[in-house]
Enzyme design. Structure first.
Site, PDB file in Angstrom:
ATOM      1  N   LEU A 119     -21.296  13.075  18.329  1.00  0.00           N
ATOM      2  CA  LEU A 119     -21.991  12.092  17.496  1.00  0.00           C
ATOM      3  C   LEU A 119     -21.190  11.905  16.214  1.00  0.00           C
ATOM      4  O   LEU A 119     -20.814  12.900  15.574  1.00  0.00           O
ATOM      5  CB  LEU A 119     -23.395  12.609  17.140  1.00  0.00           C
ATOM      6  CG  LEU A 119     -24.209  11.590  16.339  1.00  0.00           C
ATOM      7  CD1 LEU A 119     -24.741  10.496  17.249  1.00  0.00           C
ATOM      8  CD2 LEU A 119     -25.346  12.257  15.596  1.00  0.00           C
ATOM      9  N   ARG A 167     -24.809   3.046  11.970  1.00  0.00           N
ATOM     10  CA  ARG A 167     -24.881   3.854  13.204  1.00  0.00           C
ATOM     11  C   ARG A 167     -26.067   3.425  14.064  1.00  0.00           C
ATOM     12  O   ARG A 167     -25.951   3.369  15.294  1.00  0.00           O
ATOM     13  CB  ARG A 167     -24.954   5.348  12.862  1.00  0.00           C
ATOM     14  CG  ARG A 167     -24.879   6.213  14.109  1.00  0.00           C
ATOM     15  CD  ARG A 167     -24.739   7.686  13.798  1.00  0.00           C
ATOM     16  NE  ARG A 167     -25.925   8.224  13.142  1.00  0.00           N
ATOM     17  CZ  ARG A 167     -26.027   9.472  12.701  1.00  0.00           C
ATOM     18  NH1 ARG A 167     -25.015  10.311  12.846  1.00  0.00           N
ATOM     19  NH2 ARG A 167     -27.130   9.885  12.115  1.00  0.00           N
ATOM     20  N   LYS A 210     -26.722   7.769  19.320  1.00  0.00           N
ATOM     21  CA  LYS A 210     -27.792   8.690  18.912  1.00  0.00           C
ATOM     22  C   LYS A 210     -29.051   8.343  19.703  1.00  0.00           C
ATOM     23  O   LYS A 210     -29.959   7.662  19.213  1.00  0.00           O
ATOM     24  CB  LYS A 210     -28.010   8.599  17.393  1.00  0.00           C
ATOM     25  CG  LYS A 210     -28.731   9.809  16.822  1.00  0.00           C
ATOM     26  CD  LYS A 210     -28.556   9.889  15.323  1.00  0.00           C
ATOM     27  CE  LYS A 210     -29.460  10.904  14.653  1.00  0.00           C
ATOM     28  NZ  LYS A 210     -29.173  12.297  14.972  1.00  0.00           N
ATOM     29  N   GLU A 261     -19.118  19.948  19.316  1.00  0.00           N
ATOM     30  CA  GLU A 261     -19.946  19.942  18.105  1.00  0.00           C
ATOM     31  C   GLU A 261     -21.091  20.912  18.311  1.00  0.00           C
ATOM     32  O   GLU A 261     -21.090  21.677  19.283  1.00  0.00           O
ATOM     33  CB  GLU A 261     -20.446  18.529  17.800  1.00  0.00           C
ATOM     34  CG  GLU A 261     -21.285  17.930  18.911  1.00  0.00           C
ATOM     35  CD  GLU A 261     -21.789  16.527  18.602  1.00  0.00           C
ATOM     36  OE1 GLU A 261     -21.919  16.165  17.421  1.00  0.00           O
ATOM     37  OE2 GLU A 261     -22.089  15.801  19.563  1.00  0.00           O
ATOM     38  N   TYR A 300     -32.485   6.780  17.754  1.00  0.00           N
ATOM     39  CA  TYR A 300     -33.177   7.225  16.547  1.00  0.00           C
ATOM     40  C   TYR A 300     -32.184   7.499  15.434  1.00  0.00           C
ATOM     41  O   TYR A 300     -30.958   7.541  15.660  1.00  0.00           O
ATOM     42  CB  TYR A 300     -34.035   8.469  16.835  1.00  0.00           C
ATOM     43  CG  TYR A 300     -33.242   9.751  16.991  1.00  0.00           C
ATOM     44  CD1 TYR A 300     -32.452   9.978  18.112  1.00  0.00           C
ATOM     45  CD2 TYR A 300     -33.264  10.729  15.995  1.00  0.00           C
ATOM     46  CE1 TYR A 300     -31.713  11.137  18.242  1.00  0.00           C
ATOM     47  CE2 TYR A 300     -32.528  11.901  16.126  1.00  0.00           C
ATOM     48  CZ  TYR A 300     -31.756  12.093  17.249  1.00  0.00           C
ATOM     49  OH  TYR A 300     -31.019  13.244  17.371  1.00  0.00           O
TER      50      TYR A 300
HETATM   51  N1  PLP Z   1     -24.242  16.110  16.145  1.00  0.00           N
HETATM   52  C1  PLP Z   1     -25.428  16.034  16.764  1.00  0.00           C
HETATM   53  C2  PLP Z   1     -25.484  16.269  18.237  1.00  0.00           C
HETATM   54  C3  PLP Z   1     -26.599  15.747  16.038  1.00  0.00           C
HETATM   55  O1  PLP Z   1     -27.777  15.662  16.668  1.00  0.00           O
HETATM   56  C4  PLP Z   1     -26.496  15.553  14.635  1.00  0.00           C
HETATM   57  C5  PLP Z   1     -27.665  15.240  13.830  1.00  0.00           C
HETATM   58  O2  PLP Z   1     -28.770  15.159  14.293  1.00  0.00           O
HETATM   59  C6  PLP Z   1     -25.244  15.669  14.034  1.00  0.00           C
HETATM   60  C7  PLP Z   1     -24.124  15.924  14.812  1.00  0.00           C
HETATM   61  C8  PLP Z   1     -25.073  15.489  12.552  1.00  0.00           C
HETATM   62  O3  PLP Z   1     -25.213  14.139  12.216  1.00  0.00           O
HETATM   63  P1  PLP Z   1     -25.675  13.689  10.765  1.00  0.00           P
HETATM   64  O4  PLP Z   1     -24.713  14.253   9.792  1.00  0.00           O
HETATM   65  O5  PLP Z   1     -25.650  12.209  10.839  1.00  0.00           O
HETATM   66  O6  PLP Z   1     -27.061  14.236  10.581  1.00  0.00           O
END
Ligand code: PLP
Length: 289
Positions: free
Chosen positions: A209, A54, A153, A185, A35
């Site tokens: 991620l 991505r 993701k 994270e 997703y």
């Molecule tokens: N890390 C995780 C585990 C996430 O689920 C997300 C966003 O959903 C992020 C980091 C941040 O990613 P982004 O800046 O692309 O929203």
């Protein structure tokens, strides 16, 4: 008049309450899919190219092939159409895109021959966390119980869901995940901290991620001559952290001023955090990413 609430599913637009997927969809039985979540401001999608790349990488990573007529670019166009149809051209919204491996009798291995992937896209009104972004918020630490491909993701978010619930129960905004003695994270964000004056975050490897906000912010930090070290913060260093913040598509730059019930630094959003928050806000407002 109430705004329409249309979603896109497999080539058609439906009122949200009328969209139907099969109980044999592999997203339903296995979480077998990927997703994306994009931010839309006044009808304009932010950082679309990063999200498209991505999504393509996540699809490749779990070996889902899109139909010939589909592509991440096409999904972004559909997202933009949904914003128009649902009267979300003014103000803020998010666009959700999900692709599963499709519908097939429940067997773990991939359907053979392959079946068409299920593609679902929806849009939702979004209200930024403006007040929290001003005051800063809290986080808890939590073991990182996820698998070895956190760089994809995927829909398999159970460890993230459980960590987020733990944070909520403790009145915190985010759970900071710990694996092998380092901060990886957040459950839904990337984590940054200032240790001994240096801004640091976990490198992009299979344990985090590759956040789009993280990428955009890295570019903005470069422009400001703020050096960002991609060196994980150790749990043993947390007592020396003077600033913490998390980033994400809906979190933006969110200061963390309390960790596990203890103040971070002087208990207020730090100076570097504020600078980065400001430039990200400008970038979102101008749509330049
Ligand atoms: N890390 C995780 C585990 C996430 O689920 C997300 C966003 O959903 C992020 C980091 C941040 O990613 P982004 O800046 O692309 O929203």
């Amino acid at each position: 008049m109430k705004a329409k609430d249309l979603v896109y599913l497999n080539g058609e637009f439906y009122p949200r309450s009328e969209a139907r997927i099969s109980v044999e969809d592999r997203a339903f039985v296995f979480g077998d899919g990927v997703y994306e979540v994009l931010r839309a401001i006044n009808g304009r999608l932010f950082a679309t190219r990063f999200h498209n790349d991505r999504l393509r990488r996540s699809l490749d990573g779990i070996q889902i092939s899109l139909e010939e007529s589909d592509s991440p670019e096409r999904f972004a166009e559909i997202g933009a159409e949904l914003l128009r149809e649902n009267d979300l051209m003014q103000g803020e919204a998010t666009v959700y895109m999900q692709v599963s491996r499709g519908v097939a009798p429940r067997l773990h291995n991939f359907p053979s021959p392959p079946v068409p992937p299920t593609v679902y896209i929806s849009v939702t009104r979004f209200k930024p966390y403006t007040d929290l972004a001003q005051t800063g918020t809290s986080a808890i630490s939590h073991p990182d119980l996820r698998w070895g491909r956190c760089d994809l993701k995927t829909l398999n978010l159970l460890p993230n869901v459980l960590a987020a619930q733990k944070a909520k129960e403790r009145g915190a905004y985010e759970a900071m995940l710990i694996r092998d003695g380092v901060v990886t994270e957040g459950a839904k964000t990337n984590f940054f901290g200032v240790v001994d004056g240096s801004l640091r975050t976990h490198p992009c490897d299979n344990h985090i991620l590759p956040g789009i906000t993280r990428s955009v912010l890295r570019g903005l930090a470069d422009d400001l001559d703020i050096s960002l070290e991609e060196t994980p913060i150790k749990v043993s260093e947390l007592s020396r952290v003077t600033e913490l913040f998390v980033t994400g598509t809906t979190a933006d730059v969110m200061p963390i001023v309390e960790l596990d019930d203890r103040p971070v630094g002087n208990g207020k959003p730090g100076e570097l955090t504020r600078r980065l928050q400001k430039v990200l806000g400008e970038s979102l407002a101008s749509g330049s990413a």
